[in-house]
Enzyme design. Structure first.
Site, PDB file in Angstrom:
ATOM      1  N   GLU A 107       9.521  -4.881   0.476  1.00  0.00           N
ATOM      2  CA  GLU A 107       8.581  -5.546   1.392  1.00  0.00           C
ATOM      3  C   GLU A 107       7.431  -6.026   0.526  1.00  0.00           C
ATOM      4  OE1 GLU A 107       5.656  -6.702   3.117  1.00  0.00           O
ATOM      5  OE2 GLU A 107       5.189  -4.614   3.589  1.00  0.00           O
TER       6      GLU A 107
ATOM      7  N   CYS B 247      -0.550  -7.378   3.940  1.00  0.00           N
ATOM      8  CA  CYS B 247       0.516  -8.286   3.516  1.00  0.00           C
ATOM      9  C   CYS B 247       0.851  -9.295   4.609  1.00  0.00           C
ATOM     10  CB  CYS B 247       1.751  -7.499   3.111  1.00  0.00           C
ATOM     11  SG  CYS B 247       2.372  -6.375   4.372  1.00  0.00           S
TER      12      CYS B 247
END
Length: 476
Positions: A247, A281
């Site tokens: 990720e 993020c």
């Protein structure tokens, strides 16, 4: 385990040596604590102990695992205040947002405890010849997680809870600047009654981490981090034929279409860019606004961002805390300066403040174009990139003109149209309509392109590190 946060000044915040890990309070720039690194033998022994714990845990029933996970959620809730204060001290998030983070982790535990046993049930199938087939989800073993500092508890729980439910054991290498949070999480899981060595914090260097990946007892590797880190870890794990979930970063585009509610778009855009001090993020980062509403959005967006106050993260009157580390603030400011050098303009913010702590003002860059970091790269801090699009179609083109593909957003009064655009045209793993969000326990989380691969949450994360075992009895 001690969670003391006594401070003392140091000459070079974040300076590391070969024997210790250090935590720094980013609001003051002062050292919190030092933690001794494990020796190579200690790290190797931790892997062996984790594998031994797995051999017992894999034979526990799904219902027993679920009970342990439910208890972890209760233990997190009981220790929430302590954990929130330590996260704020170590990486600077606002206390209220730390509370939301722990609440999300409790929700993940509750969702997994309720749904995990159903998701992981054996599947019976009749074979083409009339024989019997069974698919079982067998755990793999030791799963090694390399996790970042921006959500010290959530990033850990996101892979830990799913993999404990699946029957695996967990190793954690957390970011150096949140080492105390990592050890407190381990204490909380132990307090919840989780069997010994099923969750282990590794206090190790990057070189030692490479040896963990190579260790034959480690069966999977999951990383949350930058694209560069993903390439390095993906290559090392791939050479060892280890399954990975990555990720990685992103520069999520939020589209303000011609029929958008501008006030709503501004409200959520400010939240989406500055939540967690802009260090997320899946944050809103590029704001692609159609020409029809561009001037109105720009005026209101600049006014709203300019009004935000960065300061002590323990003071609820402030809107943002400091950035997590000095080097991260310097890197962000360099990206701003490079963007301006290549034609961007500062609409608000953009100046390094004086004084203690690693604060950075809410900033908007205009005239953002390809060739600038503000367009091409991830700006991991409270800096927004404002981009004008000709129309809705052009806005979607700009959104997808990125090597990243984690999340994104669409503002439009026609939600049916927005859902259709998201479904058919947005090249990302997640899309938010008329809002901004981080994660939901019952929805998959992850990206495409340079934002990585694999999924967490929503039942999908339960099956990333399992062996989908096919068992067949053919008719003779």
């Amino acid at each position: 385990m001690s969670t003391a946060t006594a401070e003392k000044p140091i000459a070079k915040p974040n300076a590391s040596d070969d024997s210790v890990l250090k935590t720094i309070n980013p609001a003051t720039g002062k050292e919190l604590k030092r933690y001794k690194l494990m020796t190579d033998d200690e790290a190797k022994a931790a892997v062996a102990a984790s594998h031994k714990a797995f051999l017992n845990w894999k034979n526990e029933s799904l219902e027993t695992r679920a009970k342990h996970i439910k208890n972890i959620g209760k233990s997190l809730a009981n220790r929430k205040d302590e954990l929130v204060k330590l996260m704020t001290a170590e990486m600077g998030k606002m206390l209220s947002q730390g509370e939301q983070e722990v609440d999300l982790c409790v929700g993940i535990c509750d969702y997994t405890a309720e749904n995990g046993p159903k998701e992981l049930q054996d599947i019976e199938r009749t074979l083409p010849d009339g024989g019997k087939g069974q698919i079982s989800y067998a755990p793999l073993g030791v799963i090694y997680g390399i996790q970042p500092w921006n959500f010290p508890t959530y990033q850990v729980m996101r892979y830990t809870i799913a993999n404990l439910m699946a029957g695996n054991s967990i190793l954690l290498k957390h970011a150096e600047n949140v080492t105390g949070s990592a050890l407190l999480i381990a204490e909380i899981l132990e307090e919840a009654g989780l069997p010994e060595n099923l969750f282990t914090v590794l206090r190790i260097s990057h070189e030692q981490s490479d040896a963990i990946i190579q260790n034959d007892l480690v069966r999977g590797v999951t990383l949350t981090g930058s694209g560069d880190a993903g390439r390095i870890i993906g290559e090392k794990a791939g050479k060892a034929l280890k399954k990975t979930v990555l990720e990685l970063g992103s520069n999520d585009a939020y589209l303000v279409l011609e029929d958008a509610d501008v006030d709503l778009a501004v409200e959520w855009s400010i939240k989406g860019r500055t939540y967690n001090n802009g260090e997320t993020c899946v944050a809103a980062k590029r704001f692609v606004v159609t020409e029809k509403v561009y001037d109105e959005f720009k005026k209101k967006f600049v006014a709203g961002m300019s009004a935000l106050k960065a300061g002590d993260p323990t003071d609820d009157s402030n809107d943002m805390g400091p950035m997590a580390r000095k080097d991260l603030r310097e890197q962000l400011h360099d990206q701003v300066k490079e963007s301006v050098k290549n034609g961007a303009e500062i609409l608000c913010g953009g100046e390094l403040p004086e004084g203690a702590g690693y604060y950075y003002p809410a900033t908007i860059l205009g005239n953002v174009k390809p060739g600038q970091p503000a367009y091409d790269d991830e700006l991991f801090g409270p800096v927004a990139s404002l981009i004008k699009a000709k129309d809705d179609e052009d806005a979607m083109r700009i959104a997808n003109d990125s090597r990243f593909g984690l999340g994104g957003g669409i503002f439009s009064k026609d939600e049916d149209k927005a859902f259709e655009l998201a479904k058919k045209h947005f090249d990302t793993g997640m899309v938010f309509i008329n809002s901004f969000g981080l994660a939901q326990p019952n929805m998959p989380f992850g990206g495409v392109k340079d934002s990585g691969y694999g999924r967490e949450h929503g039942g999908f994360g339960l099956k990333e590190f399992v062996n989908e075992k096919a068992i067949m009895r053919l008719n003779s």
